[in-house]
Design an enzyme around this catalytic site. Structure first.
Site, PDB file in Angstrom:
ATOM      1  N   GLY A 129      11.298  50.834  46.390  1.00 56.70           N
ATOM      2  CA  GLY A 129      10.166  50.781  47.310  1.00 56.70           C
ATOM      3  C   GLY A 129       9.262  49.614  46.954  1.00 56.70           C
ATOM      4  N   LEU A 130       8.228  49.446  47.735  1.00 59.71           N
ATOM      5  CA  LEU A 130       7.265  48.366  47.494  1.00 59.71           C
ATOM      6  C   LEU A 130       6.613  48.517  46.120  1.00 59.71           C
ATOM      7  CD1 LEU A 130       5.436  48.270  50.949  1.00 59.71           C
ATOM      8  CD2 LEU A 130       6.906  46.471  50.000  1.00 59.71           C
ATOM      9  N   PRO A 131       6.063  47.421  45.576  1.00 53.53           N
ATOM     10  CA  PRO A 131       5.291  47.550  44.341  1.00 53.53           C
ATOM     11  C   PRO A 131       4.145  48.547  44.549  1.00 53.53           C
ATOM     12  CG  PRO A 131       5.689  45.234  44.839  1.00 53.53           C
ATOM     13  CD  PRO A 131       6.149  46.022  46.038  1.00 53.53           C
ATOM     14  N   SER A 153       4.339  51.717  45.125  1.00 57.27           N
ATOM     15  CA  SER A 153       4.613  52.758  46.124  1.00 57.27           C
ATOM     16  C   SER A 153       4.665  54.149  45.490  1.00 57.27           C
ATOM     17  CB  SER A 153       5.932  52.467  46.855  1.00 57.27           C
ATOM     18  OG  SER A 153       7.010  52.429  45.933  1.00 57.27           O
ATOM     19  N   GLY A 154       4.856  54.205  44.171  1.00 54.70           N
ATOM     20  CA  GLY A 154       4.936  55.488  43.482  1.00 54.70           C
ATOM     21  C   GLY A 154       6.254  55.718  42.766  1.00 54.70           C
ATOM     22  N   LYS A 155       7.107  54.704  42.717  1.00 57.28           N
ATOM     23  CA  LYS A 155       8.436  54.827  42.105  1.00 57.28           C
ATOM     24  C   LYS A 155       8.370  55.292  40.653  1.00 57.28           C
ATOM     25  CE  LYS A 155       9.243  50.511  42.671  1.00 57.28           C
ATOM     26  NZ  LYS A 155       7.916  50.228  43.233  1.00 57.28           N
ATOM     27  N   SER A 171      13.741  46.462  43.780  1.00 62.06           N
ATOM     28  CA  SER A 171      15.028  46.108  44.410  1.00 62.06           C
ATOM     29  C   SER A 171      14.869  45.886  45.914  1.00 62.06           C
ATOM     30  CB  SER A 171      16.114  47.144  44.087  1.00 62.06           C
ATOM     31  OG  SER A 171      15.752  48.448  44.451  1.00 62.06           O
TER      32      SER A 171
END
Length: 173
Positions: free
Chosen positions: A11-13, A15-17, A84
């Site tokens: 996900g975007l920087p 985003s909560g990954k 990614s």
């Protein structure tokens, strides 16, 4: 013995990954199975000077894919969180790692900016950071993720439960 799997959070920087990945990892540890946690910031700290151009990202993901494959060859599942941003890089992971579960942490730029206490998004908007995903570099949404988490609507705890259920249903039983 369980079949090694790879949880790939993308996900975007901001985003909560990482937050969700940490929660998934903690829950899997409670199951008393071997498990490893791999986060982009940790890998970038041990392999310094990797840039953010598309070619550098591909090379970076190939290295990570090799690490995951090595762990899986020793029956160790992984929980990974990486921006990614290209479909190509996610395909590299799927080709190198067995049983990859693609988890798309969907978020909009405004939500990510609100979480950005270090000011990366503002620096990227000001042109101070090159190749910043979502601002000056693309993010290609995953074409067929196994799980989609809208981090604006679903809490990290709820997201973790969804992912753990998927893993238990498919790989642990």
């Amino acid at each position: 013995r369980i079949e090694p799997f790879n949880v790939w959070l993308t996900g975007l920087p901001l985003s909560g990954k990482t937050t969700i990945g940490d929660k998934v990892f903690e829950e899997l540890q409670k199951l008393d199975i071997p498990i490893e946690r791999i986060d982009s910031k940790d890998i970038r700290s041990i392999i310094p000077n990797i840039g953010y151009s598309k070619d550098e990202r591909v090379q970076h993901i190939q290295r990570v894919g090799h690490l995951i494959k090595t762990l899986q060859n020793n029956s160790i599942p992984t929980v990974c969180s990486f921006v990614s941003p290209y479909q190509e890089t996610r395909e590299i992971i799927k080709s190198m790692a067995k049983n990859t579960i693609c988890v798309y942490i969907k978020s909009d730029i405004e939500t990510c900016k609100k979480r950005d206490y270090k000011g990366y998004y503002q620096k990227a908007l000001n042109g101070e950071i090159e190749d910043f995903t979502g601002i000056s570099a693309p993010f290609q949404e995953p074409q067929k993720p196994d799980i989609v988490i809208n981090s604006k609507k679903i809490s990290p705890d709820e997201a973790s439960k969804m992912i753990i259920k998927f893993i238990k249903d498919k790989y642990i039983g």
